[in-house]
Design a protein around this motif. Structure first.
Motif, mmCIF file in Angstrom:
data_model
loop_
_atom_site.group_PDB
_atom_site.id
_atom_site.type_symbol
_atom_site.label_atom_id
_atom_site.label_comp_id
_atom_site.label_asym_id
_atom_site.label_seq_id
_atom_site.Cartn_x
_atom_site.Cartn_y
_atom_site.Cartn_z
ATOM 1 N N ASP A 1 5.563 -6.682 -3.441
ATOM 2 C CA ASP A 1 4.654 -6.937 -2.321
ATOM 3 C C ASP A 1 4.171 -5.656 -1.658
ATOM 4 O OD1 ASP A 1 7.169 -6.327 -1.381
ATOM 5 O OD2 ASP A 1 7.045 -7.654 0.363
ATOM 6 N N LEU A 2 4.503 -4.492 -2.228
ATOM 7 C CA LEU A 2 4.084 -3.210 -1.673
ATOM 8 C C LEU A 2 3.394 -2.375 -2.754
ATOM 9 C CD1 LEU A 2 7.269 -2.086 0.313
ATOM 10 C CD2 LEU A 2 5.217 -3.163 1.255
ATOM 11 N N PRO A 3 2.329 -1.653 -2.403
ATOM 12 C CA PRO A 3 1.778 -0.677 -3.348
ATOM 13 C C PRO A 3 2.757 0.488 -3.494
ATOM 14 C CG PRO A 3 0.181 -1.247 -1.627
ATOM 15 C CD PRO A 3 1.510 -1.753 -1.174
ATOM 16 N N PHE B 1 3.729 2.151 0.220
ATOM 17 C CA PHE B 1 2.796 1.880 1.309
ATOM 18 C C PHE B 1 3.165 0.560 1.995
ATOM 19 C CE2 PHE B 1 0.669 4.700 -1.572
ATOM 20 C CZ PHE B 1 -0.069 5.546 -0.755
ATOM 21 N N PHE B 2 3.452 0.641 3.304
ATOM 22 C CA PHE B 2 3.816 -0.531 4.088
ATOM 23 C C PHE B 2 2.668 -0.905 5.018
ATOM 24 C CE2 PHE B 2 7.709 1.513 2.863
ATOM 25 C CZ PHE B 2 8.617 0.487 2.670
ATOM 26 N N PRO B 3 2.367 -2.185 5.153
ATOM 27 C CA PRO B 3 1.326 -2.600 6.103
ATOM 28 C C PRO B 3 1.755 -2.248 7.520
ATOM 29 C CG PRO B 3 2.553 -4.502 5.304
ATOM 30 C CD PRO B 3 3.009 -3.335 4.478
ATOM 31 N N LEU B 4 0.837 -1.686 8.278
ATOM 32 C CA LEU B 4 1.150 -1.276 9.647
ATOM 33 C C LEU B 4 1.276 -2.506 10.537
ATOM 34 C CD1 LEU B 4 1.583 1.382 11.196
ATOM 35 C CD2 LEU B 4 -0.808 1.245 11.907
ATOM 36 N N GLN C 1 -1.916 -0.079 -8.398
ATOM 37 C CA GLN C 1 -3.111 0.045 -9.233
ATOM 38 C C GLN C 1 -4.316 -0.595 -8.549
ATOM 39 O OE1 GLN C 1 -2.309 -1.392 -13.238
ATOM 40 N NE2 GLN C 1 -0.233 -0.586 -13.154
ATOM 41 N N ALA C 2 -4.092 -1.753 -7.930
ATOM 42 C CA ALA C 2 -5.188 -2.426 -7.238
ATOM 43 C C ALA C 2 -5.663 -1.606 -6.042
ATOM 44 C CB ALA C 2 -4.744 -3.814 -6.775
ATOM 45 N N ASP D 1 -2.217 -9.019 0.691
ATOM 46 C CA ASP D 1 -2.060 -10.288 -0.021
ATOM 47 C C ASP D 1 -3.326 -10.611 -0.811
ATOM 48 O OD1 ASP D 1 0.451 -10.533 1.080
ATOM 49 O OD2 ASP D 1 -0.173 -11.897 2.689
ATOM 50 N N LEU D 2 -4.486 -10.388 -0.198
ATOM 51 C CA LEU D 2 -5.759 -10.625 -0.877
ATOM 52 C C LEU D 2 -5.935 -9.648 -2.038
ATOM 53 C CD1 LEU D 2 -8.495 -12.022 -1.133
ATOM 54 C CD2 LEU D 2 -9.365 -10.505 0.671
#
Length: 282
Positions: free
Chosen positions: A118-120, A256-259, A138-139, A269-270
């Protein structure tokens, strides 16, 4: 040892390494029930970036000596540690890569990155070259993962083509200074080897901004940062980046974590869905 014996030993080693790996170890689905343990040949070939026919001939000792690029990809696909990777190079008659600041990614780092679904996650060298990314990474990065080592170098791309920067413009000055301070630390740690000297000289010639910052002689290794990434599909994503350094600090894992308090999680998620659709259609 004869060349023929080396080919047979190479084939035996490849088969045995493949049998030890489970699909989950390589970030692959289990799929249908398997008749034999380990990865399939086509899975190893896909992960290594070689054709199935070519990899099959290697395992059957029917191929010519593989190139450095092919054996490097196979070593990563089979999650070889440095001793096993060096063994592969010796069996194929190639000089073993340097152990310091090489481009080899330890299997444990790849396994960890694959489990953070769930994390880049992105893995780079200490000079900014992207070596590996999990599917969400990659996305997130897109074409930054493609091309030659120079084209995958984040620092070189940042300064040589500012129009292609994918971070919010108000962060550019801070990120530029951080890139240069990071590179200065690597320059000193490597003792100014040829690879880092060539990169610094190229950057000085390509970017007056880099040259100015380099002359400030600021030094610092980033272990955490905040970035607003501008993605073409989902827009601005506010992220907190944590950096895990290897003991020699020659390879770094960026997670990378969502702030918190932003819509970054919804956008990730999208992005996960969009990335899956792209991979299925390619």
């Amino acid at each position: 040892m004869t060349a023929r014996q080396e080919l047979h030993d190479l084939a035996d080693f490849l088969r045995r390494r493949r049998a030890l790996l489970r699909p989950v170890d390589a970030g692959l689905p289990e799929g249908a029930r398997r008749r034999t343990p380990g990865l399939r040949r086509e899975e190893v070939a896909m992960l290594a970036g070689v054709s199935v026919d070519y990899y099959t001939r290697l395992e059957q000792a029917r191929s010519s000596t593989p190139s450095v690029g092919a054996i490097t990809g196979i070593a990563q696909a089979l999650q070889c540690d440095q001793d096993q990777r060096d063994h592969l190079f010796r069996l194929t008659g190639h000089p073993t890569p340097p152990r310091r600041a090489g481009r080899h990614v330890r299997p444990g780092l790849i396994a960890l990155g694959n489990r953070l679904t769930d994390l880049p996650v992105v893995i780079t060298t200490d000079l900014g070259e992207v070596l590996w990314a999990n599917p969400l990474g990659q996305a997130l990065l897109g074409d930054q993962l493609e091309g030659t080592p120079r084209e995958r170098n984040i620092i070189l791309r940042w300064f040589s083509d500012p129009s292609g920067r994918t971070l919010a413009e108000e962060q550019w000055e801070r990120i530029s200074a951080a890139h240069v301070a990071d590179l200065r630390a690597a320059f000193t740690r490597r003792g100014g080897d040829r690879e880092v000297i060539a990169l610094v000289q190229e950057l000085q010639a390509a970017s007056s901004e880099f040259a100015r910052l380099w002359d400030l002689h600021d030094v610092g290794v980033r272990r955490s940062d905040r970035k607003t990434i501008i993605h073409g599909e989902v827009g601005a994503i506010e992220m907190r980046c944590e950096v895990l350094l290897t003991p020699d600090e020659d390879v770094a894992m960026h997670a990378f974590f969502p702030l918190e308090g932003t819509d970054a999680q919804e956008k990730l998620d999208l992005l996960a869905v969009i990335g899956t659709q792209v991979m299925r259609s390619s």
